[in-house]
Design a protein around this motif. Structure first.
Motif, PDB file in Angstrom:
ATOM      1  N   VAL A  15       0.832  -1.203   0.000  1.00  9.47           N
ATOM      2  CA  VAL A  15       0.000   0.000   0.000  1.00  9.47           C
ATOM      3  C   VAL A  15       0.867   1.254   0.000  1.00  9.47           C
ATOM      4  O   VAL A  15       0.593   2.219  -0.724  1.00  9.47           O
ATOM      5  CB  VAL A  15      -0.955   0.000   1.209  1.00  9.47           C
ATOM      6  CG1 VAL A  15      -1.682   1.338   1.317  1.00  9.47           C
ATOM      7  CG2 VAL A  15      -1.958  -1.139   1.087  1.00  9.47           C
ATOM      8  N   LEU A  16       1.915   1.253   0.798  1.00  3.15           N
ATOM      9  CA  LEU A  16       2.779   2.421   0.902  1.00  3.15           C
ATOM     10  C   LEU A  16       3.472   2.731  -0.419  1.00  3.15           C
ATOM     11  O   LEU A  16       3.510   3.888  -0.868  1.00  3.15           O
ATOM     12  CB  LEU A  16       3.822   2.195   2.003  1.00  3.15           C
ATOM     13  CG  LEU A  16       4.789   3.342   2.286  1.00  3.15           C
ATOM     14  CD1 LEU A  16       4.034   4.605   2.689  1.00  3.15           C
ATOM     15  CD2 LEU A  16       5.766   2.938   3.386  1.00  3.15           C
ATOM     16  N   CYS A  17       4.010   1.702  -1.061  1.00  2.00           N
ATOM     17  CA  CYS A  17       4.789   1.921  -2.283  1.00  2.00           C
ATOM     18  C   CYS A  17       3.915   2.053  -3.537  1.00  2.00           C
ATOM     19  O   CYS A  17       4.246   2.843  -4.433  1.00  2.00           O
ATOM     20  CB  CYS A  17       5.784   0.772  -2.484  1.00  2.00           C
ATOM     21  SG  CYS A  17       7.114   0.729  -1.275  1.00  2.00           S
ATOM     22  N   PHE A  18       2.818   1.305  -3.598  1.00  2.00           N
ATOM     23  CA  PHE A  18       2.080   1.225  -4.858  1.00  2.00           C
ATOM     24  C   PHE A  18       0.595   1.582  -4.750  1.00  2.00           C
ATOM     25  O   PHE A  18      -0.096   1.571  -5.765  1.00  2.00           O
ATOM     26  CB  PHE A  18       2.216  -0.194  -5.430  1.00  2.00           C
ATOM     27  CG  PHE A  18       3.644  -0.621  -5.623  1.00  2.00           C
ATOM     28  CD1 PHE A  18       4.412  -0.081  -6.641  1.00  2.00           C
ATOM     29  CD2 PHE A  18       4.236  -1.539  -4.762  1.00  2.00           C
ATOM     30  CE1 PHE A  18       5.735  -0.445  -6.815  1.00  2.00           C
ATOM     31  CE2 PHE A  18       5.560  -1.918  -4.927  1.00  2.00           C
ATOM     32  CZ  PHE A  18       6.317  -1.373  -5.955  1.00  2.00           C
ATOM     33  N   GLU A  50       8.570   8.903  -5.778  1.00  2.00           N
ATOM     34  CA  GLU A  50       9.057   7.530  -5.629  1.00  2.00           C
ATOM     35  C   GLU A  50      10.187   7.458  -4.605  1.00  2.00           C
ATOM     36  O   GLU A  50      10.247   6.510  -3.806  1.00  2.00           O
ATOM     37  CB  GLU A  50       9.522   6.983  -6.975  1.00  2.00           C
ATOM     38  CG  GLU A  50       8.386   6.677  -7.936  1.00  2.00           C
ATOM     39  CD  GLU A  50       8.813   5.941  -9.172  1.00  2.00           C
ATOM     40  OE1 GLU A  50       7.948   5.364  -9.855  1.00  2.00           O
ATOM     41  OE2 GLU A  50      10.022   5.941  -9.478  1.00  2.00           O
ATOM     42  N   LEU A  51      11.072   8.441  -4.601  1.00  2.00           N
ATOM     43  CA  LEU A  51      12.167   8.450  -3.627  1.00  2.00           C
ATOM     44  C   LEU A  51      11.635   8.623  -2.213  1.00  2.00           C
ATOM     45  O   LEU A  51      12.126   7.989  -1.271  1.00  2.00           O
ATOM     46  CB  LEU A  51      13.153   9.557  -3.969  1.00  2.00           C
ATOM     47  CG  LEU A  51      13.993   9.339  -5.235  1.00  2.00           C
ATOM     48  CD1 LEU A  51      14.788  10.592  -5.580  1.00  2.00           C
ATOM     49  CD2 LEU A  51      14.935   8.149  -5.055  1.00  2.00           C
ATOM     50  N   ALA A  52      10.619   9.472  -2.053  1.00  2.00           N
ATOM     51  CA  ALA A  52      10.030   9.683  -0.726  1.00  2.00           C
ATOM     52  C   ALA A  52       9.335   8.418  -0.231  1.00  2.00           C
ATOM     53  O   ALA A  52       9.475   8.025   0.936  1.00  2.00           O
ATOM     54  CB  ALA A  52       9.055  10.852  -0.774  1.00  2.00           C
ATOM     55  N   LEU A  53       8.569   7.768  -1.110  1.00  2.00           N
ATOM     56  CA  LEU A  53       7.891   6.532  -0.732  1.00  2.00           C
ATOM     57  C   LEU A  53       8.899   5.427  -0.423  1.00  2.00           C
ATOM     58  O   LEU A  53       8.698   4.644   0.516  1.00  2.00           O
ATOM     59  CB  LEU A  53       6.951   6.093  -1.853  1.00  2.00           C
ATOM     60  CG  LEU A  53       5.744   6.995  -2.125  1.00  2.00           C
ATOM     61  CD1 LEU A  53       4.971   6.488  -3.343  1.00  2.00           C
ATOM     62  CD2 LEU A  53       4.836   7.080  -0.910  1.00  2.00           C
ATOM     63  N   ALA A  54       9.971   5.371  -1.208  1.00  2.00           N
ATOM     64  CA  ALA A  54      11.013   4.368  -0.960  1.00  2.00           C
ATOM     65  C   ALA A  54      11.647   4.583   0.403  1.00  2.00           C
ATOM     66  O   ALA A  54      11.880   3.627   1.158  1.00  2.00           O
ATOM     67  CB  ALA A  54      12.070   4.427  -2.061  1.00  2.00           C
ATOM     68  N   ALA A  55      11.937   5.850   0.750  1.00  2.00           N
ATOM     69  CA  ALA A  55      12.545   6.153   2.044  1.00  2.00           C
ATOM     70  C   ALA A  55      11.631   5.740   3.191  1.00  2.00           C
ATOM     71  O   ALA A  55      12.071   5.134   4.179  1.00  2.00           O
ATOM     72  CB  ALA A  55      12.868   7.650   2.129  1.00  2.00           C
ATOM     73  N   GLU A 137      10.564   0.033  -8.439  1.00  2.00           N
ATOM     74  CA  GLU A 137       9.617  -1.059  -8.660  1.00  2.00           C
ATOM     75  C   GLU A 137      10.216  -2.422  -8.363  1.00  2.00           C
ATOM     76  O   GLU A 137       9.609  -3.248  -7.668  1.00  2.00           O
ATOM     77  CB  GLU A 137       9.084  -1.007 -10.089  1.00  2.00           C
ATOM     78  CG  GLU A 137       8.186   0.197 -10.360  1.00  2.00           C
ATOM     79  CD  GLU A 137       7.413   0.078 -11.660  1.00  2.00           C
ATOM     80  OE1 GLU A 137       7.142  -1.067 -12.088  1.00  2.00           O
ATOM     81  OE2 GLU A 137       7.083   1.119 -12.243  1.00  2.00           O
ATOM     82  N   GLU A 138      11.412  -2.690  -8.875  1.00  2.00           N
ATOM     83  CA  GLU A 138      11.956  -4.042  -8.729  1.00  2.00           C
ATOM     84  C   GLU A 138      12.486  -4.304  -7.322  1.00  2.00           C
ATOM     85  O   GLU A 138      12.397  -5.433  -6.828  1.00  2.00           O
ATOM     86  CB  GLU A 138      13.045  -4.293  -9.778  1.00  2.00           C
ATOM     87  CG  GLU A 138      12.579  -4.115 -11.209  1.00  2.00           C
ATOM     88  CD  GLU A 138      11.267  -4.828 -11.538  1.00  2.00           C
ATOM     89  OE1 GLU A 138      10.975  -5.881 -10.925  1.00  2.00           O
ATOM     90  OE2 GLU A 138      10.528  -4.339 -12.398  1.00  2.00           O
ATOM     91  N   VAL A 139      13.025  -3.299  -6.664  1.00  2.00           N
ATOM     92  CA  VAL A 139      13.499  -3.506  -5.288  1.00  2.00           C
ATOM     93  C   VAL A 139      12.339  -3.892  -4.384  1.00  2.00           C
ATOM     94  O   VAL A 139      12.431  -4.839  -3.588  1.00  2.00           O
ATOM     95  CB  VAL A 139      14.217  -2.253  -4.763  1.00  2.00           C
ATOM     96  CG1 VAL A 139      14.350  -2.311  -3.235  1.00  2.00           C
ATOM     97  CG2 VAL A 139      15.601  -2.123  -5.386  1.00  2.00           C
ATOM     98  N   PHE A 140      11.210  -3.177  -4.514  1.00  2.00           N
ATOM     99  CA  PHE A 140      10.104  -3.455  -3.604  1.00  2.00           C
ATOM    100  C   PHE A 140       9.222  -4.611  -4.069  1.00  2.00           C
ATOM    101  O   PHE A 140       8.709  -5.370  -3.236  1.00  2.00           O
ATOM    102  CB  PHE A 140       9.296  -2.179  -3.367  1.00  2.00           C
ATOM    103  CG  PHE A 140      10.038  -1.178  -2.536  1.00  2.00           C
ATOM    104  CD1 PHE A 140      10.217  -1.382  -1.178  1.00  2.00           C
ATOM    105  CD2 PHE A 140      10.621  -0.066  -3.124  1.00  2.00           C
ATOM    106  CE1 PHE A 140      10.940  -0.484  -0.406  1.00  2.00           C
ATOM    107  CE2 PHE A 140      11.343   0.848  -2.366  1.00  2.00           C
ATOM    108  CZ  PHE A 140      11.511   0.640  -0.997  1.00  2.00           C
ATOM    109  N   LEU A 141       9.048  -4.766  -5.367  1.00  2.00           N
ATOM    110  CA  LEU A 141       8.248  -5.896  -5.840  1.00  2.00           C
ATOM    111  C   LEU A 141       8.991  -7.217  -5.686  1.00  2.00           C
ATOM    112  O   LEU A 141       8.428  -8.209  -5.201  1.00  2.00           O
ATOM    113  CB  LEU A 141       7.859  -5.694  -7.308  1.00  2.00           C
ATOM    114  CG  LEU A 141       6.749  -4.682  -7.596  1.00  2.00           C
ATOM    115  CD1 LEU A 141       6.596  -4.487  -9.102  1.00  2.00           C
ATOM    116  CD2 LEU A 141       5.424  -5.112  -6.983  1.00  2.00           C
TER     117      LEU A 141
END
Length: 219
Positions: A15-18, A50-55, A137-141
């Motif tokens: 939910v957080l990332c996507f 995307e950088l903020a969500l990744a952090a 995408e690939e790091v989190f998926l």
């Protein structure tokens, strides 16, 4: 440090990332696949998001004891070559699947897709977005969800992230969905087989970079 996820942790990361991207994608479908324009500033803002969500996701994972250091892709020449071959394999599979789809589906239905214009993007923005988006995408998926869900069975670990990938790409329409599944399945199988992220990340970077460069980038 752990490399597995509980069901609740997987939901939070998904939910957080996507979640926001899935919402936007569904809204585009409900709006009838409107034409969209990618401005240079808009793409930079997307990179920032995307950088903020990744952090935020990495902080959450670190607090939960997940091995976030292992998520850093480690490029090698061999893995870069494998990534290029992965991209070509995914492209070939997408092409075959799209041809079959177009042979049996009316052309009008096949054209349901949000058309993007990339005219006006600088080369630096294009390259930067391709790198950030491919990593995100690939790091989190794969690195988080596919690896983290392996304890629940390989089918679930592959299927759920693939379904999530499809969900936030629904704006690409039925034909695009076939390409998303073909690409997602290819990079996922490469990751599952090798256990290394860089080939899949690099394949995704190429998948973003090459089409956008062809469609139009200003110098």
């Amino acid at each position: 440090m752990k490399s597995t996820l509980s069901a609740a942790e997987a939901v939070v990361v998904a939910v957080l990332c996507f979640g926001l991207f899935s919402l936007w994608s569904i809204q585009a479908v409900l709006a009838g696949f409107p034409t969209a324009q990618y401005s240079n500033d808009g793409v930079l803002q997307m990179m920032g998001l995307e950088l903020a969500l990744a952090a935020a996701a990495l902080v959450f994972l670190r607090v939960r004891g997940f091995d976030v250091v292992s998520l850093l892709p480690r490029p090698t020449w061999w893995d870069t070559l494998l990534g290029a071959l992965t991209y070509l394999a995914a492209w070939a599979l997408e092409t075959v699947c799209a041809s079959v789809y177009e042979s049996v589906v009316p052309p009008a239905a096949a054209r349901d897709v949000v058309e993007f214009s990339f005219t006006g993007l600088t080369v630096a923005t294009l390259v930067g977005f391709s790198i950030v988006n491919g990593l995100f995408e690939e790091v989190f998926l794969l690195g988080v969800l596919t690896r983290g869900l392996r304890q629940w069975g390989l089918g679930l670990a592959i299927g759920l992230p693939l379904l999530l990938r499809l969900l936030y790409h629904t704006y690409q329409g039925p034909l695009g969905a076939i390409g998303v599944v073909a690409f997602g399945l290819t990079v996922t199988l490469v990751y599952v087989r090798t256990g290394r992220l860089w080939p899949s990340v690099y394949a995704h970077i190429l998948a973003d970079l090459i089409p956008m460069a062809v469609w139009g980038v200003s110098q």
